[in-house]
Design an enzyme around this catalytic site. Structure first.
Site, short mmCIF file in Angstrom:
data_model
loop_
_atom_site.label_atom_id
_atom_site.label_comp_id
_atom_site.label_asym_id
_atom_site.label_seq_id
_atom_site.Cartn_x
_atom_site.Cartn_y
_atom_site.Cartn_z
N ARG A 172 38.20 29.31 39.69
CA ARG A 172 38.03 29.05 41.06
C ARG A 172 36.67 28.60 41.95
O ARG A 172 35.59 29.61 41.28
CB ARG A 172 38.25 30.62 41.48
CG ARG A 172 39.61 31.35 41.38
CD ARG A 172 40.72 30.75 41.99
NE ARG A 172 42.14 31.07 41.47
CZ ARG A 172 42.88 32.26 41.67
NH1 ARG A 172 42.28 33.18 42.68
NH2 ARG A 172 43.80 32.50 41.15
N GLU B 11 34.97 29.18 44.16
CA GLU B 11 34.55 29.81 45.37
C GLU B 11 33.22 30.28 45.36
O GLU B 11 32.87 31.01 44.12
CB GLU B 11 35.63 31.14 45.40
CG GLU B 11 36.91 30.56 46.00
CD GLU B 11 37.83 31.75 45.92
OE1 GLU B 11 37.44 32.83 45.49
OE2 GLU B 11 38.95 31.56 45.95
N ARG C 105 32.99 41.46 42.10
CA ARG C 105 34.60 41.18 41.66
C ARG C 105 34.81 39.79 41.69
O ARG C 105 36.24 39.59 41.46
CB ARG C 105 35.42 42.42 42.31
CG ARG C 105 35.58 41.93 43.85
CD ARG C 105 36.58 42.65 44.22
NE ARG C 105 37.16 42.26 45.73
CZ ARG C 105 38.57 42.54 46.28
NH1 ARG C 105 39.24 43.42 45.70
NH2 ARG C 105 38.76 42.03 47.18
N HIS C 106 33.98 38.79 41.95
CA HIS C 106 34.43 37.32 41.84
C HIS C 106 33.85 36.91 40.61
O HIS C 106 32.71 36.76 40.34
CB HIS C 106 34.06 36.65 43.20
CG HIS C 106 35.05 36.98 44.01
ND1 HIS C 106 34.72 38.12 45.28
CD2 HIS C 106 36.37 36.60 44.43
CE1 HIS C 106 35.94 38.17 45.87
NE2 HIS C 106 36.69 37.12 45.54
N GLU D 183 42.68 45.40 44.60
CA GLU D 183 43.77 44.67 44.16
C GLU D 183 43.53 43.99 42.78
O GLU D 183 42.76 43.61 42.50
CB GLU D 183 44.08 43.46 45.13
CG GLU D 183 45.25 42.53 44.80
CD GLU D 183 44.79 41.08 44.30
OE1 GLU D 183 43.89 40.62 44.96
OE2 GLU D 183 45.18 40.81 43.25
N SER E 166 48.72 40.27 42.51
CA SER E 166 49.39 39.90 43.53
C SER E 166 50.51 39.00 42.89
O SER E 166 50.46 38.18 42.10
CB SER E 166 48.35 38.67 44.44
OG SER E 166 48.85 38.54 45.57
N ARG F 120 39.51 42.35 36.01
CA ARG F 120 39.58 43.37 36.84
C ARG F 120 40.28 44.59 36.58
O ARG F 120 39.78 45.62 36.88
CB ARG F 120 40.53 42.95 38.44
CG ARG F 120 39.63 41.92 38.93
CD ARG F 120 40.16 41.89 40.62
NE ARG F 120 39.35 40.85 41.13
CZ ARG F 120 39.64 40.45 42.59
NH1 ARG F 120 40.67 40.95 42.98
NH2 ARG F 120 38.94 39.70 43.17
#
Lengths: 549, 549
Positions: free
Chosen positions: A318, A320, A326-327, A472, A475, A523
């Site tokens: 990712r 991002e 948490r990333h 979360e 998903s 996670r």
């Protein structure tokens, strides 16, 4: 043989913030370091003079023990005597008097006068006390001196005798026996300064806070990650990664029992799929490729190719620029996809069964590892609902109502943001006594184009998130298997169907109804153990600012 | 309900070469296609007129069976009746007369007059004959007509009765029973032309060569890969990927039994490590990253971090412009690394045990899948040595001698190239009756900097390759765990130690002697089954010219 090594003191900890910038040290810090360096230099000089004197003195005495200690030549597989070795964890009081041979790290050593050296020897999550005592024809003074000089984290081969201890040794995990050393050889020494001691790195923050009178060093996360090799040696991390292994294994075990096939889908993609924004671009010969941000498309294509039930464990990427607890830019996805007979709740229920299997097995089989982590990261035990009522399932609308009732303005709840997720987690814990629950029926507006809309209310969708401790961790959804509806939803979400050719084609060739989900391995690990930062759950974490080690 | 679909004929095969360029079609090809399109158009018009006439005629008759057939509405999880379904493979003659319900693909259908339709229904590697017969109050003429029009590869839900067959049906894998259909509904149809039939794609090349009088279509590899979704549906490919899953599973099972920990190392690297030449570059925010070409450095660092024994299953990336039958730019590495007590043959023997475990289990547990693949890819059974003499181990020098004896000039054998590897495989097969053997003690000049030299001859190394059918499937070695020697060997191989900081540091912090190896999953699969091209062993293969699907 018998070359001495000074004990290396870890340097002072840099007071950088956790997760903060890795800026250079401050001026006062530099001054402090210079002072410490000067002090260390003087100490070293003094030690050298002392050593020289003692060496002269020792040379006068004959050393009968030269064969029993010293540095071994580099192992290039010269010989293979097949001498049996033991694991520390296997040593018990009924082995009292048995001679054993083992390899271990020197976690700490402490000389008591010139005739006795105490060691804490470590193998992964186990440790034991070992003792070297000068005695005629067995252990020479020179041997004791050499052994006392072994650097922390040296790897040694030890021969000794198992002895019952009169009372339990608290500093070791195997406390009812100790080893009386008869031979000790250095297999691999240290050729750099230890950035921090493994003992300091294993200490819980709470202990540091409550013992202000003692000079405990706090080892901050950035320092740990910069020196991950040493950090990973803590009993805590040995347990964390055994648990990471266990979670992946339990995921697999459960799905194997449900007729899933493991697949490996390519990470190199011809187009920036799903959402172009957060995709890494790769130079691919004379063109470009893109790193898959999930195996979503591939696993759905496997369903169209009649694989029926598939799972994949692999890296997802990712791009991002999120610098949160948490990333990460790369993490391990535990993904699955399955054809459904009638209803997407078949998937939801299978996923629920999967998590219950994980939680139960972790608790039953890995109690020692969980307890090991708890010593450094104290946390409430992870709670889930057993018994006939089953796992708590809320609809998105019910979750919103709970938050509104708690005072969150309804107009802020088109989506549930991270903060409100945590709040929801606390509300659920208080009301239902569980850290694990499911939220079903998310608004269509919040989900990607491949999500199947609800059959009666097109503003809702057949999709769900799973939560642990208010965050979360999964998903998932029923997917659209009809190419016309899929193209329509792509356009509605601003994705050009022309860029998704091979994916769309898969559904034009006939595809059963299906659904699935993606779980973030790190996670689950972080939240089950309450490690508070995802980086602690990754062997060598990657974020926008970290690509090493 | 009950909308008809014409049977779609696969288009003529494009005569592109295997592995060749995916260039546009030639002029004559375009002309041919235009002609075919015109022909298809006329046929479609004729069919439409015919259909209209028949529709008028049918409208005159009342259809009592409308509930028993037709297209189902899109499954959006409207209902959940929990109706039990069966697997084709579970149907046996003692179920004669039982009513069953199932989902399957229409592999082929054939109408016999207007009152009978034969289907070959397929679920993964199993197929069965099903039969629809017009009968009063049960199956209407309209129903038979509609069913006869179902496109190949349609997904249908079928209700019917199991019937013993008077003689085995050879075209189905379950040949001792068939299904007499009472209801048939279309769950997912085709909205594109099938590029080739699954039946054609399943046919062995040998059969095509020996039956020149029949119009069998040969489906070439490039066409298959361009239409991988359909290609993957062949019973052959369903079996191939079940075997891929099995090999990964057996690798894991064996190592779990030997106390290995599974790790996940990052694929994004800060520097182009190992050898910069074949590394993909990634745009990483404002800088660059590189894709790991193996988990080599990470798994060794895990050993320095006391993990003792680790394995990893994950993608590895090679930016090599090699367009051969055995190279891909992305493949799955089965990697392991372990601390050794005394000698690197501990690793070599463990790896040998691993392969024997794989071969034995594949033969014992997956005989049906192997047999399924053999039908399309006939091959000699894979041979290995059992019994007390064990696996054949040659030294590199012995392997060279065998080749020289066979006529290869010794001066060509500084390295053993691909051609000579295959030759060696044939010589070994002839002399020792095995397709599996080990070559030990490679010259240091042929191995990477992290390889441990032989203790007595520094021109040799403690390294080995494993071979299957004359191709390398594993490369491994004892590694250098001493930082000084490691830096020295880096320089000797033209690698700047300064670019390898975090890796070198790991050994400065103390590291046990260790060794390991890396296995190419797809290579093992390809060679065990003799698939002749590595792309057949990869779900969605990637090579310099292929990034899709």
């Amino acid at each position: 043989m018998a070359d001495t090594q000074p004990v290396q003191n870890p340097p002072a900890e840099q007071p950088t913030e956790e997760g903060g910038d890795a800026k250079g040290p401050s001026k006062s810090e530099l001054k402090k370091r210079a002072k410490e360096a000067e002090k260390a230099k003087k100490a070293a000089e003094k030690a050298a003079r002392q050593a020289e004197l003692e060496a002269q003195k020792a040379a006068a005495e004959v050393d009968f023990a030269t064969e029993y200690y010293g540095k071994l030549p580099l192992n290039k597989s010269q010989t293979r005597p097949r001498r049996p070795r033991v694991q520390i964890a296997s040593l018990t009081p009924d082995m009292d008097g048995t001679q054993v041979f083992l390899r271990a790290r020197v976690q700490t050593s402490r000389a008591q006068g010139s005739k006795m050296v105490f060691f804490n020897l470590r193998q992964r999550i186990d440790s034991i006390q070992a003792l070297l005592t000068v005695s005629p024809e067995k252990v020479s003074k020179q041997m004791a001196k050499w052994a006392a000089g072994l650097a922390m984290e040296s790897i040694v081969l030890v021969e000794g005798t198992v002895k019952k201890t009169p009372e339990p040794i608290k500093s070791a995990t195997v406390g009812d026996v100790e080893i009386h050393i008869s031979q000790i050889h250095l297999e691999s020494g240290l050729e750099t300064i230890l950035p921090f001691s493994v003992e300091d790195a294993t200490r819980p923050d709470t202990e540091i806070e409550t013992t202000e009178d003692v000079q405990f060093k706090r080892v901050l996360l950035d320092t740990r990650l910069n020196n991950r090799i040493v950090d990973l040696r803590t009993t805590t991390n040995q347990a964390v990664f055994k648990l990471q292994h266990a979670i992946g294994g339990l995921f697999r075990e459960y799905l194997e029992g449900k007729s899933f096939t493991e697949i490996h889908s390519p990470k190199l993609q011809g187009a920036a799929t799903e959402s172009g924004a957060s995709v890494f671009k790769v130079s691919y010969f004379k063109g470009n490729a893109f790193l898959a941000q999930s195996p979503q498309l591939a696993k759905q294509m496997a369903i169209a190719a009649d694989f029926e039930r598939v799972y994949e464990i692999g890296p997802v990427f990712r791009a991002e620029d999120s610098n949160t607890h948490r990333h990460m830019t790369e993490f391990i996805g535990l993904d699955l996809e399955m054809a459904i007979d009638e209803h997407y709740h078949e998937v939801l229920e299978l996923l629920d069964g999967l998590f219950l299997h994980m939680f139960r097995s972790l608790k039953q089989t890995f109690a020692k590892e969980i307890e090991t982590v708890r010593r450094q990261f104290p946390a409430d035990e992870f709670k889930w609902r057993e018994g006939p009522e089953g796992t708590l399932k809320l609809s998105f609308a019910e979750a919103v109502d709970m938050l509104v009732e708690d005072g969150v303005p309804r107009e802020d709840l088109d989506d549930i943001n991270t903060e409100n997720e945590k709040r929801l987690g606390r509300l659920v814990r208080a009301k239902y006594d569980t850290d694990y629950f499911i939220v079903d029926k998310f608004p269509m507006a919040l989900r990607p184009f491949y999500t199947m809309p609800d059959p009666s209310d097109p503003t809702l969708s057949n999709s769900y998130d799973f939560f642990m401790r208010g965050e979360e961790i999964l998903s998932g959804a029923q997917r659209v298997h009809d190419p016309a509806l899929l193209a329509e939803q792509m356009r509605a979400k601003g994705v050009d169907p022309a860029t998704m050719g091979p994916y769309l084609d898969a559904f034009k060739l006939g595809c059963p109804p299906h659904g699935g989900g993606g779980i973030g391995l790190e996670r689950v690990l972080m939240l089950f153990l309450k490690l508070n930062n995802i980086r602690r759950a990754s062997l060598f974490p990657r974020d926008p600012k970290r690509l090493e080690p």
